[in-house]
Scaffold this motif. Sequence first.
Motif, PDB file in Angstrom:
ATOM      1  N   ALA A   6      66.062  38.294  10.928  1.00  0.00           N
ATOM      2  CA  ALA A   6      67.485  38.340  10.594  1.00  0.00           C
ATOM      3  C   ALA A   6      67.738  38.770   9.152  1.00  0.00           C
ATOM      4  N   ASP A   7      66.764  38.650   8.287  1.00  0.00           N
ATOM      5  CA  ASP A   7      66.920  39.027   6.884  1.00  0.00           C
ATOM      6  C   ASP A   7      66.282  40.380   6.633  1.00  0.00           C
ATOM      7  N   GLY A   8      66.826  41.396   7.253  1.00  0.00           N
ATOM      8  CA  GLY A   8      66.269  42.742   7.155  1.00  0.00           C
ATOM      9  C   GLY A   8      66.535  43.393   5.814  1.00  0.00           C
ATOM     10  N   PRO A   9      65.966  44.568   5.629  1.00  0.00           N
ATOM     11  CA  PRO A   9      66.055  45.257   4.348  1.00  0.00           C
ATOM     12  C   PRO A   9      67.340  46.059   4.157  1.00  0.00           C
ATOM     13  N   GLU A  26      79.307  40.652   4.562  1.00  0.00           N
ATOM     14  CA  GLU A  26      78.058  41.329   4.231  1.00  0.00           C
ATOM     15  C   GLU A  26      76.913  40.660   4.981  1.00  0.00           C
ATOM     16  N   ILE A  27      76.033  41.478   5.554  1.00  0.00           N
ATOM     17  CA  ILE A  27      74.854  40.956   6.244  1.00  0.00           C
ATOM     18  C   ILE A  27      73.668  41.868   5.949  1.00  0.00           C
ATOM     19  N   ARG A  28      72.501  41.423   6.364  1.00  0.00           N
ATOM     20  CA  ARG A  28      71.290  42.248   6.292  1.00  0.00           C
ATOM     21  C   ARG A  28      70.840  42.534   7.717  1.00  0.00           C
ATOM     22  N   LEU A  29      70.481  43.777   7.957  1.00  0.00           N
ATOM     23  CA  LEU A  29      70.053  44.199   9.287  1.00  0.00           C
ATOM     24  C   LEU A  29      68.589  44.622   9.269  1.00  0.00           C
ATOM     25  N   ILE A  39      75.870  43.658  17.487  1.00  0.00           N
ATOM     26  CA  ILE A  39      75.328  42.717  16.501  1.00  0.00           C
ATOM     27  C   ILE A  39      75.743  41.317  16.918  1.00  0.00           C
ATOM     28  N   ARG A  40      74.755  40.511  17.295  1.00  0.00           N
ATOM     29  CA  ARG A  40      75.031  39.141  17.734  1.00  0.00           C
ATOM     30  C   ARG A  40      75.097  38.244  16.499  1.00  0.00           C
ATOM     31  N   ASP A  61      77.816  46.806  -3.180  1.00  0.00           N
ATOM     32  CA  ASP A  61      76.364  46.892  -3.332  1.00  0.00           C
ATOM     33  C   ASP A  61      75.740  46.842  -1.939  1.00  0.00           C
ATOM     34  N   ILE A  62      75.918  47.927  -1.181  1.00  0.00           N
ATOM     35  CA  ILE A  62      75.467  47.969   0.210  1.00  0.00           C
ATOM     36  C   ILE A  62      74.811  49.305   0.515  1.00  0.00           C
ATOM     37  N   ASP A  63      74.105  49.359   1.641  1.00  0.00           N
ATOM     38  CA  ASP A  63      73.492  50.599   2.109  1.00  0.00           C
ATOM     39  C   ASP A  63      74.374  51.313   3.132  1.00  0.00           C
ATOM     40  N   VAL A  64      75.007  50.534   4.023  1.00  0.00           N
ATOM     41  CA  VAL A  64      75.850  51.107   5.073  1.00  0.00           C
ATOM     42  C   VAL A  64      77.078  50.231   5.301  1.00  0.00           C
TER      43      VAL A  64
END
Length: 92
Positions: A6-9, A26-29, A39-40, A61-64
């Motif tokens: 659950a704590d992806g990069p 904000e989350i990490r995928l 996304i559950r 401060d995000i990637d997507v």
Amino acid sequence: MSKRLADGPIRALLVAPTPEGTWLREIRLPIPPFPGLGIRLDVYDVLNVNEVVVGDDGRWDIDVTCIVSPDGQAKMSEKHWRRLGFELGVYI
């Protein structure tokens, strides 16, 4: 699910536009998101990714950014969004 999975990069901003306002979280995928991905967030709560915007314009401060909508539910209450970790905000 293990915490490691659950704590992806990939840092992602979930944006859920609703008539009452825009909900942000904000989350990490663990994998790159794509339209159609579910996304559950909880046992019964799945958000469908409708659109993906890659990159950070300096405001976040995000990637997507993932534009999402609830799966199978026409409307969720403010209490439900907050329980899932979302906050009302502005996304331009």
